[in-house]
Design a protein around this motif. Structure first.
Motif, PDB file in Angstrom:
ATOM      1  N   ASP A  60       0.910  -1.273   0.044  1.00  0.00           N
ATOM      2  CA  ASP A  60       0.167   0.058  -0.141  1.00  0.00           C
ATOM      3  C   ASP A  60       0.797   1.228   0.075  1.00  0.00           C
ATOM      4  OD1 ASP A  60      -2.308  -1.427  -0.089  1.00  0.00           O
ATOM      5  OD2 ASP A  60      -2.755  -1.432   2.038  1.00  0.00           O
ATOM      6  N   ASN A  61       1.990   1.073   0.882  1.00  0.00           N
ATOM      7  CA  ASN A  61       2.855   2.490   0.947  1.00  0.00           C
ATOM      8  C   ASN A  61       3.627   2.706  -0.312  1.00  0.00           C
ATOM      9  OD1 ASN A  61       2.083   3.330   3.397  1.00  0.00           O
ATOM     10  ND2 ASN A  61       3.866   2.477   4.776  1.00  0.00           N
ATOM     11  N   LYS A  62       3.901   1.528  -1.020  1.00  0.00           N
ATOM     12  CA  LYS A  62       4.503   1.532  -2.122  1.00  0.00           C
ATOM     13  C   LYS A  62       3.625   2.090  -3.208  1.00  0.00           C
ATOM     14  CE  LYS A  62       7.282  -1.465  -5.161  1.00  0.00           C
ATOM     15  NZ  LYS A  62       8.624  -0.847  -5.136  1.00  0.00           N
ATOM     16  N   GLN A  63       2.598   1.842  -3.335  1.00  0.00           N
ATOM     17  CA  GLN A  63       1.683   2.458  -4.411  1.00  0.00           C
ATOM     18  C   GLN A  63       1.450   3.728  -4.032  1.00  0.00           C
ATOM     19  OE1 GLN A  63      -2.079   0.505  -4.389  1.00  0.00           O
ATOM     20  NE2 GLN A  63      -2.864   1.673  -6.340  1.00  0.00           N
ATOM     21  N   PHE A  64       1.380   4.150  -2.790  1.00  0.00           N
ATOM     22  CA  PHE A  64       1.079   5.647  -2.485  1.00  0.00           C
ATOM     23  C   PHE A  64       2.361   6.259  -2.880  1.00  0.00           C
ATOM     24  CE2 PHE A  64      -0.208   8.936   0.587  1.00  0.00           C
ATOM     25  CZ  PHE A  64      -1.688   9.019   0.309  1.00  0.00           C
ATOM     26  N   MET A  65       3.554   5.969  -2.669  1.00  0.00           N
ATOM     27  CA  MET A  65       4.747   6.608  -3.004  1.00  0.00           C
ATOM     28  C   MET A  65       4.852   6.638  -4.581  1.00  0.00           C
ATOM     29  SD  MET A  65       6.465   7.497  -0.230  1.00  0.00           S
ATOM     30  CE  MET A  65       8.179   7.777  -0.797  1.00  0.00           C
ATOM     31  N   GLU A  66       4.404   5.667  -5.290  1.00  0.00           N
ATOM     32  CA  GLU A  66       4.442   5.824  -6.792  1.00  0.00           C
ATOM     33  C   GLU A  66       3.947   7.027  -7.240  1.00  0.00           C
ATOM     34  OE1 GLU A  66       3.769   1.907  -7.799  1.00  0.00           O
ATOM     35  OE2 GLU A  66       5.700   1.053  -7.539  1.00  0.00           O
ATOM     36  N   MET A  67       2.365   7.091  -6.529  1.00  0.00           N
ATOM     37  CA  MET A  67       1.492   8.154  -6.934  1.00  0.00           C
ATOM     38  C   MET A  67       2.355   9.445  -7.125  1.00  0.00           C
ATOM     39  SD  MET A  67      -1.948   7.094  -5.315  1.00  0.00           S
ATOM     40  CE  MET A  67      -2.664   8.653  -5.512  1.00  0.00           C
ATOM     41  N   HIS A  68       3.369   9.543  -5.807  1.00  0.00           N
ATOM     42  CA  HIS A  68       3.898  10.894  -6.058  1.00  0.00           C
ATOM     43  C   HIS A  68       5.324  10.853  -6.613  1.00  0.00           C
ATOM     44  CE1 HIS A  68       0.981  11.133  -2.766  1.00  0.00           C
ATOM     45  NE2 HIS A  68       0.979  12.460  -2.853  1.00  0.00           N
ATOM     46  N   GLY A  69       5.486   9.875  -7.335  1.00  0.00           N
ATOM     47  CA  GLY A  69       6.717   9.809  -8.241  1.00  0.00           C
ATOM     48  C   GLY A  69       7.951   9.222  -7.636  1.00  0.00           C
ATOM     49  N   PHE A  70       7.901   8.557  -6.583  1.00  0.00           N
ATOM     50  CA  PHE A  70       9.032   7.830  -6.171  1.00  0.00           C
ATOM     51  C   PHE A  70       8.894   6.294  -6.080  1.00  0.00           C
ATOM     52  CE2 PHE A  70       8.424  11.787  -3.736  1.00  0.00           C
ATOM     53  CZ  PHE A  70       9.623  12.465  -4.145  1.00  0.00           C
ATOM     54  N   GLN A  71      10.045   5.653  -6.514  1.00  0.00           N
ATOM     55  CA  GLN A  71      10.039   4.200  -6.625  1.00  0.00           C
ATOM     56  C   GLN A  71      10.932   3.755  -5.357  1.00  0.00           C
ATOM     57  OE1 GLN A  71       8.373   2.313  -8.920  1.00  0.00           O
ATOM     58  NE2 GLN A  71       7.474   4.152 -10.072  1.00  0.00           N
ATOM     59  N   ASP A  72      10.417   3.267  -4.461  1.00  0.00           N
ATOM     60  CA  ASP A  72      11.129   2.977  -3.149  1.00  0.00           C
ATOM     61  C   ASP A  72      10.831   1.485  -2.969  1.00  0.00           C
ATOM     62  OD1 ASP A  72      12.574   5.238  -2.724  1.00  0.00           O
ATOM     63  OD2 ASP A  72      10.688   6.200  -2.093  1.00  0.00           O
ATOM     64  N   ASP A  73      11.887   0.643  -2.529  1.00  0.00           N
ATOM     65  CA  ASP A  73      11.483  -0.611  -1.974  1.00  0.00           C
ATOM     66  C   ASP A  73      11.609  -0.730  -0.301  1.00  0.00           C
ATOM     67  OD1 ASP A  73      11.198  -1.628  -4.852  1.00  0.00           O
ATOM     68  OD2 ASP A  73      13.581  -1.779  -4.783  1.00  0.00           O
ATOM     69  N   GLN A  74      12.225   0.395  -0.037  1.00  0.00           N
ATOM     70  CA  GLN A  74      12.279   0.550   1.705  1.00  0.00           C
ATOM     71  C   GLN A  74      12.361   1.854   2.090  1.00  0.00           C
ATOM     72  OE1 GLN A  74      16.113  -1.227   2.424  1.00  0.00           O
ATOM     73  NE2 GLN A  74      17.244   0.814   2.161  1.00  0.00           N
ATOM     74  N   LEU A  75      11.843   1.908   3.262  1.00  0.00           N
ATOM     75  CA  LEU A  75      11.629   3.044   3.829  1.00  0.00           C
ATOM     76  C   LEU A  75      12.402   3.020   5.243  1.00  0.00           C
ATOM     77  CD1 LEU A  75       7.936   3.969   3.216  1.00  0.00           C
ATOM     78  CD2 LEU A  75       9.901   4.970   1.954  1.00  0.00           C
ATOM     79  N   HIS A  76      12.405   4.106   5.924  1.00  0.00           N
ATOM     80  CA  HIS A  76      13.157   4.420   7.344  1.00  0.00           C
ATOM     81  C   HIS A  76      12.309   4.668   8.224  1.00  0.00           C
ATOM     82  CE1 HIS A  76      16.379   4.627   4.314  1.00  0.00           C
ATOM     83  NE2 HIS A  76      17.045   4.255   5.232  1.00  0.00           N
ATOM     84  N   LYS A  77      12.541   4.256   9.622  1.00  0.00           N
ATOM     85  CA  LYS A  77      11.973   4.598  10.991  1.00  0.00           C
ATOM     86  C   LYS A  77      12.771   4.522  12.055  1.00  0.00           C
ATOM     87  CE  LYS A  77      10.182  -0.180  11.750  1.00  0.00           C
ATOM     88  NZ  LYS A  77       9.139  -0.964  11.983  1.00  0.00           N
TER      89      LYS A  77
END
Length: 609
Positions: free
Chosen positions: A513-530
């Motif tokens: 879900d977050n991957k799709q959300f990030m793609e909507m904003h133009g970012f292709q990410d396989d991992q995030l940070h926390k």
């Protein structure tokens, strides 16, 4: 008079070249020999190219960063490349001044308090030292050695000679060192609370029951050592933890003390409820409030020094069913030393905003809810200006921070000193730049518009949700659309989000879900940070805050649109279609860079898609 543009080109040049330029342009010195201020050795001075090479070599600036800085300089040709590198974070002030000192063949030194001869320092007024960043250090061979962060300012050095009556020798140091040394000298009427005891037993405080107390007992107990130490501890600990507010909240059986840290309230301690009256009275005494009045709200101010840092605090009391609640707003003076580059702007936004703030007239608005950092941004904008050459005035409610070189006016509505009245008076004071704390009504807005149209730069804030809605807000409070179109240069909307703690930051796989959300904003990410939580961040995973920004620059096409009085939905859609980076898009850029989290961005922004 000399050509100011030609003089600006010598920001990285030698004092000798400046003197030659003044003579070539026909400047009359009234008997003052410019070369007596500083006569560099006769060998030919390095060229600007050589200085740039030295900056790269000394500060280890990468060729990519330097080329990027050159590209930015082409868009802002009046800005020295050294300042651009500093704004980018590619070099430090120490790096730049070391290179400049080598070019001028002057010594560069880092100063400590012990290096300063008090008799030498006393030869210049503290206000002059603070404004011009020059500090007398010692006497040497019948000359006064002065340290400055601006060794090419021959006019300032001439004024030092005039005020001190001494021949001077110049050395170079950083603004940071000068500010640190001068701020260590504090006023006698400030509360010094460095020597705080870290632990206090509940049995150390004995307070008479509320039914039996009288004012003399209350004042006496507020002045007793345990209460003083406890209140000092609350303040000291809040500053140490980086809190922005202290909440002292009375309950039926316990007293609650909470700190607001990074925008979130944390419960820190629960002292006995019978301490409440004495604690509140002690705070009232520090803030010069009436301890006998407990039925009406009161407001006051406390100045303290914590770890050699000036801290200004605003105190507000409010009667409740269980006693008076006290909220203390902590105004850390170091905030005014933040530059725009420290606030989290993306590089393109920073360059554009800096250009807008450098305009000679027009309105620049900063919008957002209470606590979103608008005042900090405005103060950072003032830091970019040459306060020695400009008459800069502010109208604020309240005056949050004292800024050297700026005329600051406090609003007092109860005696008729409103924003509009103060602004009207300031226009008769020959201002160049006016900062209005907030545009609250149509009268203030109209005066601000007229000021911008008559050749003044106006900085102000509005309470709106985003940049486009600021235009419709001004229309709604009574400003004609054509006046808004003619006067407004830019609108900056902002929010604050918490930074991921660098001590416990870790990567994790992104969910679908977050991957799709990030793609909507133009970012292709396989991992995030926390942040997983640690002692440094109180196990929250966050430490500090950073801004999200939405910058709308009003160009001619926008002016035509505004003149037609568009509704906010239509205007917002047009801005997004024309490429405006929204708050949420800027937030996802910071998620992509690992600065904050998706949840934080979602918490403070709304969708424009």
């Amino acid at each position: 008079m000399p050509n100011s543009r030609k003089l600006d080109e010598f920001i990285l040049g030698s004092a000798q070249d400046v003197a030659q330029t003044l003579e070539e342009t026909g400047w009359e010195s009234d008997g003052v020999e410019l070369r007596a201020l500083w006569t560099p050795p006769q060998p030919q001075q390095p060229s600007t190219r050589e200085l740039e090479h030295r900056i790269c070599e000394h500060a280890k600036v990468s060729s990519e960063n330097f080329e990027q800085a050159r590209n930015l300089q082409s868009k802002t040709p009046r800005k020295p490349i050294g300042q651009i590198l500093l704004d980018m974070g590619a070099v430090t002030e120490s790096d730049l001044l070391t290179c400049l000192a080598k070019q001028l063949e002057l010594p560069f030194t880092r100063l400590e308090k012990s290096d300063i001869d008090p008799n030498a320092a006393a030869m210049l007024d503290p206000g002059f030292i603070a404004v011009h960043h020059v500090l007398p250090v010692r006497f040497e061979n019948n000359r006064l050695v002065v340290a400055t962060a601006d060794p090419t300012n021959v006019f300032m050095l001439d004024e030092v000679k005039r005020q001190t009556g001494k021949e001077i020798a110049v050395c170079v140091t950083t603004t940071e060192d000068i500010n640190r040394i001068t701020s260590a000298d504090t006023k006698d009427d400030e509360y010094h609370i460095d020597d705080i005891i870290q632990d206090i037993a509940e049995d150390d405080v004995e307070v008479v029951d509320a039914e039996e107390e009288d004012l003399s007992n209350l004042a006496r107990e507020a002045a007793e050592s345990p209460i003083i130490k406890f209140v000092n501890y609350i303040i000291f600990n809040a500053v140490k933890e980086g809190a922005s507010d202290i909440h002292i909240e009375p309950g039926e059986k316990k007293l609650k003390v909470r700190y607001r840290i990074d925008g979130v309230l944390f419960e820190m301690m629960n002292p006995p409820s019978n301490m409440h009256a004495a604690v509140v009275s002690r705070i009232k005494i520090m803030a010069s409030l009436d301890i006998s009045e407990r039925r009406l709200p009161q407001d006051g101010r406390i100045r303290v020094v914590v770890n050699r840092r000036d801290v200004d605090m605003r105190v507000s009391t409010l009667p409740t069913s269980h006693g008076e609640k006290v909220v203390i707003r902590i105004m850390d003076a170091t905030t005014t030393q933040l530059s725009l580059a420290d606030l989290g702007f993306e590089e393109d936004t920073l360059v554009i905003l800096s250009h807008q703030v450098a305009q000679p007239h027009g309105i620049v608005l900063v919008t957002g809810p209470t606590g979103s950092g608008k005042s900090t941004t405005l103060y950072a904008c003032l830091q970019t200006m040459n306060l020695n050459k400009l008459n800069v005035s502010t109208v604020e409610d309240p005056v949050e921070f004292q800024v050297d070189g700026v005329t600051q006016v406090q609003v007092h509505d109860h005696i008729g000193m409103s924003f509009s009245a103060a602004l009207r008076s300031l226009l008769r004071q020959d201002p160049d730049v006016i900062m209005v704390g907030e545009i609250r009504d149509g009268e203030t807005a109209k005066i601000a518009v007229q000021a911008s149209l008559t050749g003044h730069l106006v900085l102000s804030t509005l309470h709106t949700n985003d940049a486009p809605s600021s235009i419709t807000r001004l229309i709604n409070i009574g400003v004609e659309p054509y006046l808004i179109a003619a006067s407004t240069n830019a609108v900056l909307a902002q929010r604050l989000v918490r930074r991921i703690c660098p001590h416990c930051k870790e990567a994790y796989p992104i969910s679908p879900d977050n991957k799709q959300f990030m793609e909507m904003h133009g970012f292709q990410d396989d991992q995030l940070h926390k942040g997983i939580g640690c002692e440094n961040c109180r196990h929250t995973g966050f430490q500090g805050r950073i801004g999200l920004y939405e910058l709308l620059v009003i160009d001619d096409s926008y002016r035509d649109i505004i003149t037609k009085n568009p509704n906010v939905t239509e205007l917002r859609r047009l801005c997004v279609e024309r490429g405006m980076i929204t708050l949420r898009q800027d937030g996802f850029r910071k998620v992509h860079s690992g600065t904050t989290t998706v949840e934080e961005v979602m918490r403070v922004t709304e969708s424009t898609i």
